[in-house]
Design a protein around this motif. Structure first.
Motif, PDB file in Angstrom:
ATOM      1  N   LEU A 289      11.557  25.565  30.367  1.00 51.71           N
ATOM      2  CA  LEU A 289      10.609  26.545  29.836  1.00 51.71           C
ATOM      3  C   LEU A 289       9.681  25.821  28.877  1.00 51.71           C
ATOM      4  N   ARG A 290       8.480  26.377  28.738  1.00 42.57           N
ATOM      5  CA  ARG A 290       7.544  25.856  27.751  1.00 42.57           C
ATOM      6  C   ARG A 290       7.122  26.999  26.838  1.00 42.57           C
ATOM      7  N   LEU A 291       7.440  26.863  25.574  1.00 40.58           N
ATOM      8  CA  LEU A 291       7.051  27.858  24.581  1.00 40.58           C
ATOM      9  C   LEU A 291       5.747  27.431  23.926  1.00 40.58           C
ATOM     10  N   SER A 292       4.937  28.423  23.598  1.00 37.12           N
ATOM     11  CA  SER A 292       3.699  28.162  22.872  1.00 37.12           C
ATOM     12  C   SER A 292       3.643  29.038  21.637  1.00 37.12           C
TER      13      SER A 292
ATOM     14  N   GLN B 248       8.290  22.065  24.770  1.00 41.51           N
ATOM     15  CA  GLN B 248       8.701  21.882  26.153  1.00 41.51           C
ATOM     16  C   GLN B 248      10.201  21.682  26.179  1.00 41.51           C
ATOM     17  N   MET B 249      10.883  22.518  26.962  1.00 42.31           N
ATOM     18  CA  MET B 249      12.341  22.483  27.003  1.00 42.31           C
ATOM     19  C   MET B 249      12.788  22.218  28.436  1.00 42.31           C
ATOM     20  N   ILE B 250      13.597  21.195  28.629  1.00 43.70           N
ATOM     21  CA  ILE B 250      14.148  20.886  29.944  1.00 43.70           C
ATOM     22  C   ILE B 250      15.662  20.833  29.843  1.00 43.70           C
ATOM     23  N   SER B 251      16.315  20.801  31.008  1.00 44.49           N
ATOM     24  CA  SER B 251      17.778  20.725  31.059  1.00 44.49           C
ATOM     25  C   SER B 251      18.406  21.768  30.142  1.00 44.49           C
ATOM     26  N   LEU B 252      17.929  22.976  30.247  1.00 42.77           N
ATOM     27  CA  LEU B 252      18.397  24.030  29.349  1.00 42.77           C
ATOM     28  C   LEU B 252      19.860  24.356  29.593  1.00 42.77           C
ATOM     29  N   LYS B 253      20.532  24.721  28.510  1.00 47.27           N
ATOM     30  CA  LYS B 253      21.944  25.065  28.534  1.00 47.27           C
ATOM     31  C   LYS B 253      22.118  26.496  28.024  1.00 47.27           C
ATOM     32  N   PRO B 254      23.215  27.142  28.401  1.00 45.75           N
ATOM     33  CA  PRO B 254      23.444  28.506  27.883  1.00 45.75           C
ATOM     34  C   PRO B 254      23.421  28.562  26.355  1.00 45.75           C
ATOM     35  N   GLU B 255      23.865  27.504  25.704  1.00 45.07           N
ATOM     36  CA  GLU B 255      23.870  27.502  24.236  1.00 45.07           C
ATOM     37  C   GLU B 255      22.472  27.382  23.633  1.00 45.07           C
ATOM     38  N   ASP B 256      21.456  27.193  24.441  1.00 46.26           N
ATOM     39  CA  ASP B 256      20.078  27.208  23.956  1.00 46.26           C
ATOM     40  C   ASP B 256      19.530  28.639  23.850  1.00 46.26           C
ATOM     41  N   THR B 257      20.299  29.603  24.292  1.00 51.64           N
ATOM     42  CA  THR B 257      19.872  30.998  24.243  1.00 51.64           C
ATOM     43  C   THR B 257      19.634  31.443  22.809  1.00 51.64           C
TER      44      THR B 257
ATOM     45  N   ALA C  66      16.493  18.459  16.202  1.00 52.24           N
ATOM     46  CA  ALA C  66      17.923  18.662  16.005  1.00 52.24           C
ATOM     47  C   ALA C  66      18.670  17.802  17.006  1.00 52.24           C
ATOM     48  N   ASP C  67      19.846  17.338  16.611  1.00 56.44           N
ATOM     49  CA  ASP C  67      20.637  16.495  17.516  1.00 56.44           C
ATOM     50  C   ASP C  67      20.924  17.203  18.840  1.00 56.44           C
ATOM     51  N   SER C  68      21.096  18.512  18.772  1.00 56.98           N
ATOM     52  CA  SER C  68      21.487  19.276  19.960  1.00 56.98           C
ATOM     53  C   SER C  68      20.383  19.345  21.019  1.00 56.98           C
ATOM     54  N   VAL C  69      19.131  19.061  20.630  1.00 52.47           N
ATOM     55  CA  VAL C  69      18.029  19.155  21.600  1.00 52.47           C
ATOM     56  C   VAL C  69      17.337  17.815  21.827  1.00 52.47           C
ATOM     57  N   GLN C  70      17.730  16.810  21.075  1.00 50.10           N
ATOM     58  CA  GLN C  70      17.119  15.486  21.205  1.00 50.10           C
ATOM     59  C   GLN C  70      17.196  15.006  22.650  1.00 50.10           C
ATOM     60  N   GLY C  71      16.064  14.584  23.169  1.00 50.37           N
ATOM     61  CA  GLY C  71      16.025  14.092  24.545  1.00 50.37           C
ATOM     62  C   GLY C  71      15.782  15.169  25.587  1.00 50.37           C
ATOM     63  N   ARG C  72      15.889  16.422  25.197  1.00 50.34           N
ATOM     64  CA  ARG C  72      15.655  17.529  26.136  1.00 50.34           C
ATOM     65  C   ARG C  72      14.422  18.345  25.764  1.00 50.34           C
ATOM     66  N   PHE C  73      14.124  18.441  24.481  1.00 49.72           N
ATOM     67  CA  PHE C  73      12.987  19.227  24.003  1.00 49.72           C
ATOM     68  C   PHE C  73      11.915  18.288  23.460  1.00 49.72           C
ATOM     69  N   THR C  74      10.661  18.694  23.637  1.00 53.23           N
ATOM     70  CA  THR C  74       9.531  17.935  23.095  1.00 53.23           C
ATOM     71  C   THR C  74       8.571  18.879  22.399  1.00 53.23           C
ATOM     72  N   ILE C  75       8.297  18.599  21.142  1.00 54.49           N
ATOM     73  CA  ILE C  75       7.331  19.395  20.394  1.00 54.49           C
ATOM     74  C   ILE C  75       5.985  18.672  20.401  1.00 54.49           C
ATOM     75  N   SER C  76       4.918  19.446  20.527  1.00 54.88           N
ATOM     76  CA  SER C  76       3.577  18.874  20.507  1.00 54.88           C
ATOM     77  C   SER C  76       2.623  19.892  19.891  1.00 54.88           C
ATOM     78  N   ARG C  77       1.450  19.427  19.537  1.00 53.79           N
ATOM     79  CA  ARG C  77       0.464  20.336  18.957  1.00 53.79           C
ATOM     80  C   ARG C  77      -0.930  19.928  19.405  1.00 53.79           C
TER      81      ARG C  77
ATOM     82  N   VAL D  58      15.237  23.591  15.243  1.00 52.60           N
ATOM     83  CA  VAL D  58      15.131  23.013  16.584  1.00 52.60           C
ATOM     84  C   VAL D  58      14.266  21.745  16.559  1.00 52.60           C
ATOM     85  N   ALA D  59      13.034  21.881  16.094  1.00 53.43           N
ATOM     86  CA  ALA D  59      12.112  20.738  16.099  1.00 53.43           C
ATOM     87  C   ALA D  59      10.991  20.995  15.112  1.00 53.43           C
ATOM     88  N   ALA D  60      10.362  19.917  14.666  1.00 55.92           N
ATOM     89  CA  ALA D  60       9.227  20.034  13.755  1.00 55.92           C
ATOM     90  C   ALA D  60       8.241  18.913  14.018  1.00 55.92           C
TER      91      ALA D  60
END
Length: 122
Positions: A18-21, A82-91, A61-72, A48-50
């Motif tokens: 998913l990609r959040l904006s 940008q979130m990839i390889s999402l897990k149920p615990e990312d809910t 955050a360690d839990s999303v490192q390598g899976r999430f990318t923040i940009s502006r 999560v990220a900054a």
């Protein structure tokens, strides 16, 4: 003052993306550090990220490192996650925030959006 509106949440299967904006209105978006936080039902809000105002510093955050990318994009007054390889615990409900420094703590962010729901099914 800055107003923040998130979008892009939804329901996705584990392993999906998913990609959040977050769209910002108001003055001086480019002077704010931006953060993403999330809160799952019954749990505390967590970082999560900054990203710094210039975009040169990114923190995860360690839990999303390598899976999430923040940009502006300061020209468009937007910040994305940008979130990839999402897990149920990312809910959770994902909120963007504007503040003075790209930090994991929530107190330095005085401006918050309402949030967008992300649900990851197993």
């Amino acid at each position: 003052q800055v107003q923040l509106v998130e979008s892009g949440g939804g329901l996705v299967q584990a392993g999906g993306s998913l990609r959040l904006s977050c769209a910002a209105s108001g003055r001086a978006f480019s002077s704010y550090a931006m953060g993403w936080f999330r809160q799952a039902p019954g749990k505390e809000r967590e970082f999560v990220a900054a990203i710094s105002a210039s975009g040169g510093i990114r923190v995860y955050a360690d839990s999303v490192q390598g899976r999430f990318t923040i940009s502006r994009d300061n020209a468009k007054n937007t910040v994305s996650l940008q979130m990839i390889s999402l897990k149920p615990e990312d809910t959770g409900v994902y909120c963007c925030a504007a503040g003075f420094v790209a930090t994991m703590a929530s107190k330095p962010y005085p401006h918050w959006g309402q949030g967008t729901q992300v649900t990851v099914s197993s």
